[in-house]
Scaffold this active site. Structure first.
Site: not given
Ligand SMILES: [Zn+2]
Length: 347
Positions: A124, A163, A248
């Site tokens: 990120h 993500h 995740d």
């Molecule tokens: Zn993640």
């Protein structure tokens, strides 16, 4: 074949308090690998710290100075991204862990692939901003090191974290030297990762976003890797493969929306190892991104090490099993993806 593990107890020194991205995550993985007898089969590689010069290939000087001060004063970057006094040094050691992993491959100390069990995670972090538990963009620092120091022309980053890796996308958005392929849930944090974000300038076509419907399981992911990820990766024919391995997407993850299990991770890892075997003498570094159920994380990382002993044949076996099950609920998504990607890739 000898595989490697990058790990250092100092990764526990990035203290986050009551937080899903906790030191217990990597601690539990190491304990499980030891218990299963896997640890003494591996070449355990001690990480070096990434230098400021290496970090500056990816991040701005302003951001690095700012991050250093935030860590010294234990000031959170944002509501999710907390730091302790040691965090700046640990972040340099996490990015450096990936560099050590690559160096051990390039110097011939391992030939089966390396898993860098590092924290904090990286994907990120943007050029000028850390976020989403990430301080430095570890995979981007490795990719830029390979391109600028080791004469790589084509680095493949496969990111299967739940993500979207907004940071990795941003950093290489205009570069054909890095092919970024991400599978992710597009309806959660950080909100980027639509199919139409395909890169720009000479990087157009080298950013592949695959939005995965919530609730997808092993079979769905295996289909996506078989029909989209693998063919594009083989056409690109990378010099080096980096996998942003986020666990995740596990069905027991407390932040998760997917239903992948150990079997699924073994198949996805087999695919990535197979790509690296076919294209670049198995030069592959898996690096830890998310995964917030420590027990599930430990089992899943173990499955990646099992995959490092095999290769593409194991992935073909997994595909065969899935293809016997009809119909394919993702067929409409696959069609959309293939339509959008066909100007750039033969899919
Ligand atoms: Zn993640």
């Amino acid at each position: 074949m000898q595989s490697g593990l990058v790990y250092d107890k100092r990764y526990l020194d990035h203290k986050t308090g009551k937080h899903p991205e906790s030191p217990e995550r990597v601690k539990e993985v190491v304990e499980y690998l030891r218990m299963k007898g896997m640890l003494n089969l591996l070449n355990v590689i001690k990480p070096r710290a990434c230098t400021m010069e290496e970090a500056l290939r990816v991040h701005t000087e302003v951001y690095l100075q700012h991050l250093k001060i935030l860590c010294e004063t234990e000031t959170p970057l944002d509501i999710d991204t907390v730091v302790s006094k040691e965090s700046f040094d640990v972040a340099l050691l996490a990015a450096g862990g990936l560099l050590s992993a690559a160096e051990s491959i390039l110097y011939g100390e391992v030939d089966g692939g390396v898993f860098a069990l590092v924290r904090p995670p990286g994907h990120h972090a943007e050029r000028n901003k850390g976020m989403g538990f990430c301080l430095l963009n570890n995979p981007a620092i490795l990719a830029s090191f390979l391109i600028e120091e080791k004469h790589a022309n084509k680095v493949l980053i496969v990111d299967w974290d739940l993500h979207h890796g907004n940071g990795t996308q941003e950093i290489f958005y205009d570069s054909p030297n890095v092919l970024y392929i991400s599978t992710h849930d597009p309806n959660i944090y950080p909100g980027t990762g639509q199919i139409d974000e395909m890169g720009e300038g000479s990087g157009e076509g080298f950013n592949v976003n695959i939005p995965v419907p919530q609730g997808s399981d092993n079979d769905d992911y295996i289909r996506i890797f078989s029909e989209i990820v693998m063919p594009i990766a083989l056409q690109y024919h990378p010099d080096f493969v980096i996998v942003s391995a986020g666990f995740d997407i596990h069905r027991s993850d407390p932040l998760g929306t997917m239903r992948v299990t150990q079997r699924g991770f073994k198949a996805l890892a087999s695919c990535c190892v197979g790509i690296a075997s076919d294209c670049c003498s198995r030069r592959i570094v898996f690096e830890l991104e998310g995964g917030y159920n420590p027990g599930a994380l430990a089992h899943s990382v173990y499955a990646v090490f099992e995959a490092m002993d095999g290769g593409m044949a194991d992935f073909y076996e997994a595909i065969e099993e899935v293809e016997q099950k009809k119909p394919d609920p993702l067929a409409p998504l696959m069609k959309t993806l293939k339509d959008k990607l066909s100007p750039y890739w033969d899919v």
